[in-house]
Design a protein around this motif. Structure first.
Motif, PDB file in Angstrom:
ATOM      1  N   ALA A 153       1.055  -1.110  -0.051  1.00 36.93           N
ATOM      2  CA  ALA A 153      -0.257  -0.004   0.042  1.00 36.93           C
ATOM      3  C   ALA A 153       0.943   1.232  -0.246  1.00 36.93           C
ATOM      4  O   ALA A 153       1.572   1.497   0.897  1.00 36.93           O
ATOM      5  CB  ALA A 153      -0.944  -0.026   1.230  1.00 36.93           C
ATOM      6  N   ARG A 154       0.859   1.881  -1.081  1.00 38.90           N
ATOM      7  CA  ARG A 154       1.789   2.958  -1.285  1.00 38.90           C
ATOM      8  C   ARG A 154       1.331   4.604  -1.218  1.00 38.90           C
ATOM      9  O   ARG A 154       1.682   5.380  -1.616  1.00 38.90           O
ATOM     10  CB  ARG A 154       2.618   2.806  -2.652  1.00 38.90           C
ATOM     11  N   SER A 155      -0.005   4.556  -0.815  1.00 38.32           N
ATOM     12  CA  SER A 155      -0.828   5.837  -0.740  1.00 38.32           C
ATOM     13  C   SER A 155      -1.635   5.740   0.265  1.00 38.32           C
ATOM     14  O   SER A 155      -2.122   4.589   0.862  1.00 38.32           O
ATOM     15  CB  SER A 155      -1.468   5.981  -1.945  1.00 38.32           C
ATOM     16  N   PHE A 156      -2.127   6.652   1.004  1.00 33.53           N
ATOM     17  CA  PHE A 156      -3.330   6.790   1.906  1.00 33.53           C
ATOM     18  C   PHE A 156      -4.534   6.098   1.481  1.00 33.53           C
ATOM     19  O   PHE A 156      -5.092   5.290   2.349  1.00 33.53           O
ATOM     20  CB  PHE A 156      -3.628   8.158   2.063  1.00 33.53           C
ATOM     21  N   SER A 157      -4.988   6.394   0.241  1.00 31.30           N
ATOM     22  CA  SER A 157      -6.303   5.807  -0.349  1.00 31.30           C
ATOM     23  C   SER A 157      -6.189   4.348  -0.417  1.00 31.30           C
ATOM     24  O   SER A 157      -7.059   3.552  -0.122  1.00 31.30           O
ATOM     25  CB  SER A 157      -6.586   6.584  -1.718  1.00 31.30           C
ATOM     26  N   GLY A 158      -4.807   3.846  -0.925  1.00 31.53           N
ATOM     27  CA  GLY A 158      -4.692   2.654  -1.285  1.00 31.53           C
ATOM     28  C   GLY A 158      -4.766   1.698   0.246  1.00 31.53           C
ATOM     29  O   GLY A 158      -5.390   0.852   0.420  1.00 31.53           O
ATOM     30  N   LYS A 204      -0.874   1.576   8.674  1.00 33.08           N
ATOM     31  CA  LYS A 204       0.117   1.979   7.323  1.00 33.08           C
ATOM     32  C   LYS A 204      -0.782   3.180   6.916  1.00 33.08           C
ATOM     33  O   LYS A 204      -0.108   4.303   6.712  1.00 33.08           O
ATOM     34  CB  LYS A 204      -0.035   1.039   6.134  1.00 33.08           C
ATOM     35  N   ALA A 205      -2.035   3.409   6.871  1.00 31.59           N
ATOM     36  CA  ALA A 205      -2.503   4.624   6.623  1.00 31.59           C
ATOM     37  C   ALA A 205      -2.268   5.717   7.469  1.00 31.59           C
ATOM     38  O   ALA A 205      -2.216   7.036   7.052  1.00 31.59           O
ATOM     39  CB  ALA A 205      -4.021   4.536   6.447  1.00 31.59           C
ATOM     40  N   PHE A 243       0.636   7.974   6.626  1.00 29.14           N
ATOM     41  CA  PHE A 243       0.235   9.083   5.500  1.00 29.14           C
ATOM     42  C   PHE A 243      -0.371  10.139   6.063  1.00 29.14           C
ATOM     43  O   PHE A 243      -0.009  11.533   5.891  1.00 29.14           O
ATOM     44  CB  PHE A 243      -0.581   8.345   4.378  1.00 29.14           C
ATOM     45  N   GLU A 244      -1.299  10.025   7.350  1.00 24.93           N
ATOM     46  CA  GLU A 244      -2.196  11.000   7.798  1.00 24.93           C
ATOM     47  C   GLU A 244      -2.326  10.461   9.265  1.00 24.93           C
ATOM     48  O   GLU A 244      -3.120  10.317   9.707  1.00 24.93           O
ATOM     49  CB  GLU A 244      -3.438  10.886   7.177  1.00 24.93           C
TER      50      GLU A 244
END
Length: 611
Positions: A47-52, A75-76, A79-80
């Motif tokens: 998972a390489r992005s917040f949305s992912g 993981k999310a 990012f945030e």
């Protein structure tokens, strides 16, 4: 026509119920589920992005895959880090996965978050009780809101904090002065009685536990709490040397919930002159019991997450509570988390009256995970250790049914009926019913029919027996009016059961009453959407009334719907060529397709109750 997998005895909550309440009148029959594999850990680096990460976490969360949900929510957050929604779901996933201490850290961080205050307040208060900080717990758990359930929960938890702080009289006064709806009473009576027991005030304990045991609404409101009250009062009397009063208390419980297995074990212990220890002896165990009481009362289809949340928190405070472990195990099975269920069943203490229940359910769960030989060996050993325990035969029979070993299944239930003896009880109907199913599958109707009729004699209103026997009579073109009447009676008893309504529609179809068949089969499809056999039946009905395009559509639906036992090649043949013309010289029940075994809906998940 294909056979529907509707009569296999399955595990999960339904079978846990029949094992706990053996003889209560419920058979754990349902559509078998495929063996579920517990989740394989996901590599969050993918998972390489917040949305992912967020979307993957929510998918895992919805699937009750909390191991991966936790990893992906974390993981999310990389990012945030300030995202409250993610942190809230992370906290809940941790609790649902049994990670209480990790969830507690998140609860401390979210203590001012109104969206999850209901949860954070409870877990923070319980942690304070667990740590002996009883005054702190009281402050955290203070509640003056309008919600009745929250008021009851917080007041009971706060009172247990008072008990822990040596203020038992004040705690009891707090609860006796609690105002609320009538359904409060079984909870307040039981917990006041338990608080008095912990404080050594036997007279007060006896008074309030007796109130709970004699409360006519208690079984309907909170059967698990009612049984805890019965067992607490029986233990109290046994410890006080009042053996007959203890046994009389158990008899009251038996009258309300027939053959509750742990109560039977408690009776045997007291009859031997033993004085079993109380289940609740500390404030922490009492507080854990509050969440068990509430969770048990809420335990129904669709409420699994909320119930599991209460029970997981309860388990953290009282890890040896057998009834909590078994209820959690049943929920884990329902959510197809078999490894988690097995681990929970294995945690039930060896000296618990519920240990045998956990062993029986463990055997069935092993079968659910595809370990059929291990399950058979485990359950056979349990039968050998206590050949008089009918629950063992029911559990073993469920595994044999799942394995489609109907010869061994029939032999198993023959032995069970020998144990039951010449005067079966009403609750033994399920054993005769399952034996009838085994012999019907073996095409030995001369042995199947008497078993079905005996089951119906023992429980004349049982919809599953009415459905199966009635359908079989129609299918064999004998006693058509009697058979159809039985199916109609089953539908009257369970008008929203798609499987039984399907059975009525298919019976009409077998009798050549195609318009009536279509009417019922359309209703069955609405009640039980996505079932391959029902779609297939409706396709046949449509073809016979001339609605051929709709027939082909339904047969195509059958191919993509759930249902492992349909004959897919035969369905494809019907799609290509339709049904053959009706032979005008055939007898009524032979003027259509060969019939499947009639379907059986899932068993109820609550114990049998008497008013």
């Amino acid at each position: 026509m294909q056979q529907k997998p509707g009569l296999l005895l399955r595990s999960g909550v339904a079978l846990a119920t029949i094992l706990l309440f053996s003889g209560s009148g419920y058979a754990a029959t349902a559509v078998p589920k495929p063996a579920a594999e517990d989740a394989v850990t996901f590599d969050s680096s993918d998972a390489r992005s917040f949305s992912g990460a967020f979307l993957a976490a929510r998918t895992a969360d919805v699937d009750h895959d909390y191991v991966n949900a936790i990893q992906l929510y974390r993981k999310a957050l990389t990012f945030e880090p300030a995202n409250l929604q993610i942190r809230e779901r992370l906290m809940i996933s941790l609790f649902l996965n049994g990670n209480f201490d990790e969830g507690l850290k998140e609860a401390q961080a979210l203590k001012d978050d109104a969206a999850v205050e209901r949860i954070t307040r409870i877990v923070r208060g319980l942690d304070a009780i667990r740590g002996g900080k009883f005054d702190t717990a009281r402050k955290i758990l203070a509640y003056d809101g309008p919600n009745d359930l929250d008021k009851l929960t917080h007041q009971l938890l706060g009172a247990w904090a008072q008990v822990g702080g040596g203020k038992s009289k004040q705690a009891i006064s707090t609860i006796t002065n609690l105002k609320g709806p009538d359904w409060f009473k079984v909870f307040t009576d039981y917990h006041i009685g338990s608080m008095a027991l912990v404080a050594g005030d036997l007279n007060t304990a006896r008074q309030y536990l007796n109130n709970a045991v004699t409360n006519r609404d208690a079984v309907a409101t909170a059967p698990d709490t009612f049984m805890r009250a019965v067992m607490a009062l029986a233990r109290l009397e046994a410890a006080a040397g009042n053996k007959q009063k203890a046994l009389d208390t158990i008899s009251v419980g038996d009258e309300q919930v027939n053959n509750y297995a742990p109560l039977k074990a408690l009776r045997q212990s007291i009859e031997k002159g033993e004085k079993p220890a109380q289940q609740v002896t500390t404030a922490a165990q009492g507080a854990a019991g509050v969440l068990f009481s509430i969770g048990g009362a809420l335990n129904r289809q669709g409420a699994e997450d909320m119930v599991a949340l209460y029970l997981e928190i309860s388990h953290a405070l009282d890890p040896n509570s057998a009834d909590t472990l078994i209820m959690l195990g049943g929920i884990a099975e329902k959510l197809e988390k078999s490894d988690r269920a097995i681990a929970l069943y294995k945690q039930v203490p060896a000296d618990s009256p519920m240990r045998r229940i956990s062993e029986l359910q463990l055997g069935v769960t092993l079968s659910d995970t595809g370990k059929t030989d291990e399950a058979k060996q485990h359950l056979k050993a349990l039968i050998d250790s206590d050949p008089a325990d009918i629950r063992s035969y029911i559990a073993y029979g469920s595994v044999l049914s799942e394995a489609k070993d109907y010869k061994a299944m029939a032999e198993n239930y023959d032995k069970a009926i020998e144990v039951i003896g010449p005067v079966p009880r009403p609750g033994d109907w399920t054993v005769f019913f399952q034996r009838g199913i085994a012999y019907e599958r073996l095409k030995q109707w001369d042995k199947a029919e008497p078993s079905f009729r005996k089951a119906l004699e023992l429980n004349p209103e049982q919809a599953q027996v009415l459905n199966y026997l009635g359908y079989s009579l129609v299918d064999m073109n004998i006693n058509l009016d009697e058979g159809l009447g039985m199916i109609k009676k089953a539908v009257d008893a369970k008008p929203d059961d798609g499987y039984i309504v399907d059975s009525l529609g298919w019976a009409y179809f077998r009798m050549g009453k195609f318009d009536e068949a279509v009417t019922e089969l359309e209703r069955a499809v609405q009640l039980r959407a996505g079932d391959a056999t029902i779609n297939d039946h409706l396709g046949d009905g449509y073809w016979r009334v001339g609605r051929k395009l709709e027939a082909v559509y339904q047969w195509n639906r059958a191919l993509i719907s759930e249902g492992e036992d349909i004959n897919r090649e035969h369905v494809k043949e019907k799609i290509a060529n339709g049904l053959p013309p009706i032979d005008p010289n055939a007898t009524t029940a032979d003027r259509s397709e060969p019939a499947p075994v009639p379907p059986v809906a899932p068993a109820p998940e609550n114990p049998d109750k008497k008013s």
